[in-house]
Write an enzyme that holds these catalytic residues in place. Sequence first.
Site, mmCIF file in Angstrom:
data_model
loop_
_atom_site.group_PDB
_atom_site.id
_atom_site.type_symbol
_atom_site.label_atom_id
_atom_site.label_comp_id
_atom_site.label_asym_id
_atom_site.label_seq_id
_atom_site.Cartn_x
_atom_site.Cartn_y
_atom_site.Cartn_z
ATOM 1 N N HIS A 1 0.840 -1.212 0.000
ATOM 2 C CA HIS A 1 0.000 0.000 0.000
ATOM 3 C C HIS A 1 0.873 1.259 0.000
ATOM 4 O O HIS A 1 0.594 2.220 -0.717
ATOM 5 C CB HIS A 1 -0.887 0.042 1.260
ATOM 6 C CG HIS A 1 -1.894 -1.057 1.356
ATOM 7 N ND1 HIS A 1 -1.949 -1.934 2.415
ATOM 8 C CD2 HIS A 1 -2.900 -1.412 0.530
ATOM 9 C CE1 HIS A 1 -2.947 -2.778 2.231
ATOM 10 N NE2 HIS A 1 -3.538 -2.491 1.095
ATOM 11 N N LYS B 1 -17.031 -5.990 7.016
ATOM 12 C CA LYS B 1 -15.869 -6.791 7.442
ATOM 13 C C LYS B 1 -15.660 -6.535 8.925
ATOM 14 O O LYS B 1 -16.116 -5.536 9.460
ATOM 15 C CB LYS B 1 -14.623 -6.339 6.686
ATOM 16 C CG LYS B 1 -14.633 -6.672 5.207
ATOM 17 C CD LYS B 1 -13.295 -6.298 4.586
ATOM 18 C CE LYS B 1 -13.288 -6.547 3.084
ATOM 19 N NZ LYS B 1 -12.034 -6.103 2.455
ATOM 20 N N ARG C 1 -2.081 -6.211 -8.098
ATOM 21 C CA ARG C 1 -0.950 -7.074 -7.787
ATOM 22 C C ARG C 1 -0.753 -8.153 -8.841
ATOM 23 O O ARG C 1 0.327 -8.360 -9.354
ATOM 24 C CB ARG C 1 -1.153 -7.758 -6.426
ATOM 25 C CG ARG C 1 -0.972 -6.835 -5.271
ATOM 26 C CD ARG C 1 -1.460 -7.455 -3.997
ATOM 27 N NE ARG C 1 -2.871 -7.769 -4.108
ATOM 28 C CZ ARG C 1 -3.648 -8.097 -3.092
ATOM 29 N NH1 ARG C 1 -3.141 -8.203 -1.891
ATOM 30 N NH2 ARG C 1 -4.925 -8.339 -3.276
ATOM 31 N N SER D 1 -2.749 -7.442 3.383
ATOM 32 C CA SER D 1 -2.937 -7.273 4.829
ATOM 33 C C SER D 1 -3.376 -8.598 5.450
ATOM 34 O O SER D 1 -2.966 -8.941 6.567
ATOM 35 C CB SER D 1 -4.003 -6.211 5.105
ATOM 36 O OG SER D 1 -3.658 -4.997 4.524
HETATM 37 O O1 PNS Z 1 -8.701 -2.592 0.372
HETATM 38 P P1 PNS Z 1 -9.934 -3.178 -0.235
HETATM 39 O O2 PNS Z 1 -10.755 -3.885 0.824
HETATM 40 O O3 PNS Z 1 -9.632 -4.060 -1.419
HETATM 41 O O4 PNS Z 1 -10.792 -1.919 -0.763
HETATM 42 C C1 PNS Z 1 -12.061 -2.104 -1.333
HETATM 43 C C2 PNS Z 1 -12.775 -0.762 -1.491
HETATM 44 C C3 PNS Z 1 -12.813 0.002 -0.187
HETATM 45 C C4 PNS Z 1 -12.055 0.078 -2.513
HETATM 46 C C5 PNS Z 1 -14.212 -1.075 -2.014
HETATM 47 O O5 PNS Z 1 -14.799 -2.021 -1.193
HETATM 48 C C6 PNS Z 1 -15.078 0.176 -2.051
HETATM 49 O O6 PNS Z 1 -14.916 1.028 -2.893
HETATM 50 N N1 PNS Z 1 -16.000 0.250 -1.072
HETATM 51 C C7 PNS Z 1 -16.862 1.395 -0.910
HETATM 52 C C8 PNS Z 1 -18.258 1.064 -1.427
HETATM 53 C C9 PNS Z 1 -18.344 1.275 -2.912
HETATM 54 O O7 PNS Z 1 -18.012 2.322 -3.435
HETATM 55 N N2 PNS Z 1 -18.803 0.244 -3.641
HETATM 56 C C10 PNS Z 1 -18.992 0.341 -5.076
HETATM 57 C C11 PNS Z 1 -17.762 -0.064 -5.835
HETATM 58 S S1 PNS Z 1 -17.950 -1.722 -6.312
#
Ligand code: PNS
Length: 160
Positions: A17, A41, A90, A128
């Site tokens: 990150h 989560k 990744r 993570s």
């Molecule tokens: O680090 P992560 O868990 O892979 O991040 C995922 C994240 C936070 C980018 C994704 O879950 C997100 O954008 N969540 C906010 C809700 C949202 O916007 N959902 C629509 C996009 S599919």
Amino acid sequence: MITAVYPGSFDPATYGHLDVIRRASLSFDSVVVGVLHNSAKSPLFSVEERVNILKKATANIPNVKIKAFDGLSVNFARDNHAQVIVRGLRAVTDFEYELQMAQTNRVLAPDVDTVFLTTSLEYAYLSSTIMKEVARFGGDISKFAPPQIVDAVKAKLYNG
Ligand code: PNS
């Protein structure tokens, strides 16, 4: 003036990150890292802890800000006047999910583009989740995150 947001869970941040944040800070005028307050989560660290960890780890990068957010990433982008959402890629296994998210976000907010930064090779395996699993079983995670994050993970897992 191009602002990018980098949304994620960051539970907690890894060298992977931090590498994406550092590289995004070179390409965009301003980078706002968004730490998702994700009730679906059950994170190891609270959102405040994750924000503080990232603030310390990025204190030396002047054009990076760390904020907590709730709700949609595109709304976080708009609230911060960002034109770009940054995500790290990744491996090919990330691609399907990331593409789906980018396309959904594009439908929701056609004015916000997603830019993928390919993770540096030395961190391509890292997550993570993997870091926490290694730490849970007493493994050495010093190659996965800077010392202050390693200490925070150990304190959380071993001291409650
Ligand atoms: O680090 P992560 O868990 O892979 O991040 C995922 C994240 C936070 C980018 C994704 O879950 C997100 O954008 N969540 C906010 C809700 C949202 O916007 N959902 C629509 C996009 S599919």
